[in-house]
Every structure is written in structure tokens, then in C-alpha cells.
Design a protein around this motif. Structure first.
Motif, PDB file in Angstrom:
ATOM      1  N   ILE A   1     -12.076  -4.118  14.550  1.00  0.00           N
ATOM      2  CA  ILE A   1     -12.555  -3.726  13.231  1.00  0.00           C
ATOM      3  C   ILE A   1     -14.008  -3.256  13.340  1.00  0.00           C
ATOM      4  O   ILE A   1     -14.846  -3.949  13.922  1.00  0.00           O
ATOM      5  CB  ILE A   1     -12.465  -4.900  12.239  1.00  0.00           C
TER       6      ILE A   1
ATOM      7  N   PRO B   1     -14.156   5.649  11.387  1.00  0.00           N
ATOM      8  CA  PRO B   1     -13.669   5.303  10.048  1.00  0.00           C
ATOM      9  C   PRO B   1     -14.708   4.478   9.296  1.00  0.00           C
ATOM     10  O   PRO B   1     -15.780   4.165   9.824  1.00  0.00           O
ATOM     11  CB  PRO B   1     -12.408   4.485  10.344  1.00  0.00           C
TER      12      PRO B   1
ATOM     13  N   GLY C   1     -15.070  -1.833   8.235  1.00  0.00           N
ATOM     14  CA  GLY C   1     -13.955  -2.687   7.835  1.00  0.00           C
ATOM     15  C   GLY C   1     -12.598  -2.162   8.252  1.00  0.00           C
ATOM     16  O   GLY C   1     -11.596  -2.874   8.143  1.00  0.00           O
ATOM     17  N   GLU C   2     -12.565  -0.923   8.759  1.00  0.00           N
ATOM     18  CA  GLU C   2     -11.296  -0.356   9.207  1.00  0.00           C
ATOM     19  C   GLU C   2     -11.158  -0.479  10.725  1.00  0.00           C
ATOM     20  O   GLU C   2     -12.131  -0.679  11.440  1.00  0.00           O
ATOM     21  CB  GLU C   2     -11.190   1.112   8.786  1.00  0.00           C
ATOM     22  N   GLU C   3      -9.929  -0.337  11.199  1.00  0.00           N
ATOM     23  CA  GLU C   3      -9.674  -0.464  12.634  1.00  0.00           C
ATOM     24  C   GLU C   3     -10.175   0.768  13.375  1.00  0.00           C
ATOM     25  O   GLU C   3     -10.083   1.896  12.878  1.00  0.00           O
ATOM     26  CB  GLU C   3      -8.179  -0.649  12.905  1.00  0.00           C
TER      27      GLU C   3
END
Length: 215
Positions: free
Chosen positions: A19, A50, A53-55
Motif C-alpha cells: 500500500i 496511484p 492508500g492504494e496498492e
């Protein structure tokens, strides 16, 4: 007198997937099962990541030189491979290699090398005449095979998602941070450079001007 230990290995930490916890344009932190891995990145990578908080998945290069241990991360294998080729050139360290990836499109870099355009290469922050000449001599044959990589690693056109002014300021700031400037100083220098040269100035010109305002 003992010999200095120098080693660079892209394979100790080959890849990170986790993350995205932080991204300041020059340094990222990836949370991998509760462990935060910090890595320096070029603008061409930072701009494509991204949202926090995104992968994210990054390809990494683990660098050790005497008492320096750093992790560098890239969004593609090709970009990492080009970084590795850059630091294999005499006089080119990781900071300058990141600066090249941050300041110019790889396609423009390839053209400058193939055309032996020293003046164009010296527009890149951190690259002087002697370094430019070494890049030409040592990379002329290698860059002929970078056709695919050039398209893959070119910085994105951020105007589709954010206004041009903000996108350019971010790229200029990221280039300065890749050269060692702190984020706040790089942001301020980028603003001053744009105030002087205007929003339509070339990225390379803005970076050069921003370097004059980093103190």
C-alpha cells in the motif's frame, strides 16, 4: 589501507508490492504487511503512482557504497534497467541518474546521445560537459536498443488530470528533490522559476532556473 567496500545489487530487494503510504515526488513509502519500505524515485515514477492508500508495485534497486545504503524504486523494469545503466557510467551516481530520469524524456536523451549533442545533455541538472561526453561515448551503442523503453519511461502528460501549471511545478520540484533539495525548498524554487520564465517554458529550462533559487 583497506579497500572501500562498494556494491550495488538490484536483486536483494527485487520488487515491492503493498500500500502506498507516502509520495512526496522524490521519495515514497510502501507499506508491506505493516513494514514501511522507503525508496527514492524519479519524477517519471512518482507522477504515475496511484493515490495514497492504494496498492502499488515497484521494481527496486538496492544500492550500497561504503556507508551509504539506499533503495531506489521504479514503476517498470525498463526504467530500473536504464537507471542501472546510467550509474554504470563513470562519474554518474544514483542522484544524477534520478535527475536525468526526472528532468527529460528518455526519447530526448536517446536522441541527444545518438547525435552527440553535448549542449543538449548539459541542460540536464547535474550533467556537465565532461559527464555529457562520457554519456555519449559509453552509451551510444546501448541506447540504440532503448526504443521500447523510451516510450515506457517518458514522463506522463499530467495535463489530462491536473492543470498544466500544477503538473509542471510538480515535475520541476521532483527533479530538484532528486538532486538533493528538500521538498519545501524545491517547491519554492519551482514557483520562482515559473514566475520568471512563464508556464510555457520547457521543463529543462525551468529546472535550471529553479536551481538558481534553491538557497
Amino acid at each position: 589501507m583497506g579497500h572501500a567496500f562498494v556494491a550495488a545489487s538490484p536483486t536483494m530487494i527485487e520488487m515491492l508490492r503493498g500500500i502506498l503510504a507516502e509520495n512526496d515526488g522524490a521519495h515514497v513509502v510502501v507499506d508491506v504487511h505493516g513494514i514501511g519500505f522507503g525508496a527514492d524515485v524519479p519524477a517519471s515514477t512518482a507522477n504515475e503512482l496511484p493515490a495514497i492508500g492504494e496498492e502499488v508495485q515497484l521494481f527496486t534497486y538496492f544500492y550500497v557504497q561504503e556507508n551509504i545504503v539506499r533503495l531506489y524504486a521504479f514503476r517498470t523494469r525498463q526504467e530500473r534497467d536504464i537507471f542501472e545503466i546510467f550509474i554504470g557510467v563513470s562519474g554518474i551516481g544514483p542522484k544524477t541518474a534520478l535527475g536525468i530520469l526526472s528532468a527529460v524524456r528518455i526519447s530526448d536523451f536517446v536522441n541527444a546521445v545518438l547525435e552527440s549533442d553535448v549542449s543538449q545533455l548539459t541542460k540536464i541538472p547535474g550533467v556537465g560537459k565532461k559527464t555529457a561526453e562520457r554519456l555519449i561515448v559509453e552509451l551510444r551503442d546501448k541506447v540504440k536498443h532503448w526504443g521500447v523503453s523510451a516510450a515506457v519511461t517518458a514522463p506522463r502528460d499530467s495535463s489530462a488530470t491536473v492543470p498544466r501549471r500544477e503538473a509542471v511545478l510538480r515535475d520541476v520540484s521532483a527533479a530538484l528533490q532528486a538532486l538533493g533539495c528538500k521538498a519545501a525548498i524545491a517547491d519554492r524554487a519551482a514557483e520562482r522559476a515559473m514566475e520568471k520564465l512563464g508556464e510555457d517554458a520547457a521543463l529543462e529550462a525551468l529546472v535550471r532556473e529553479a536551481l538558481r533559487h534553491r538557497y
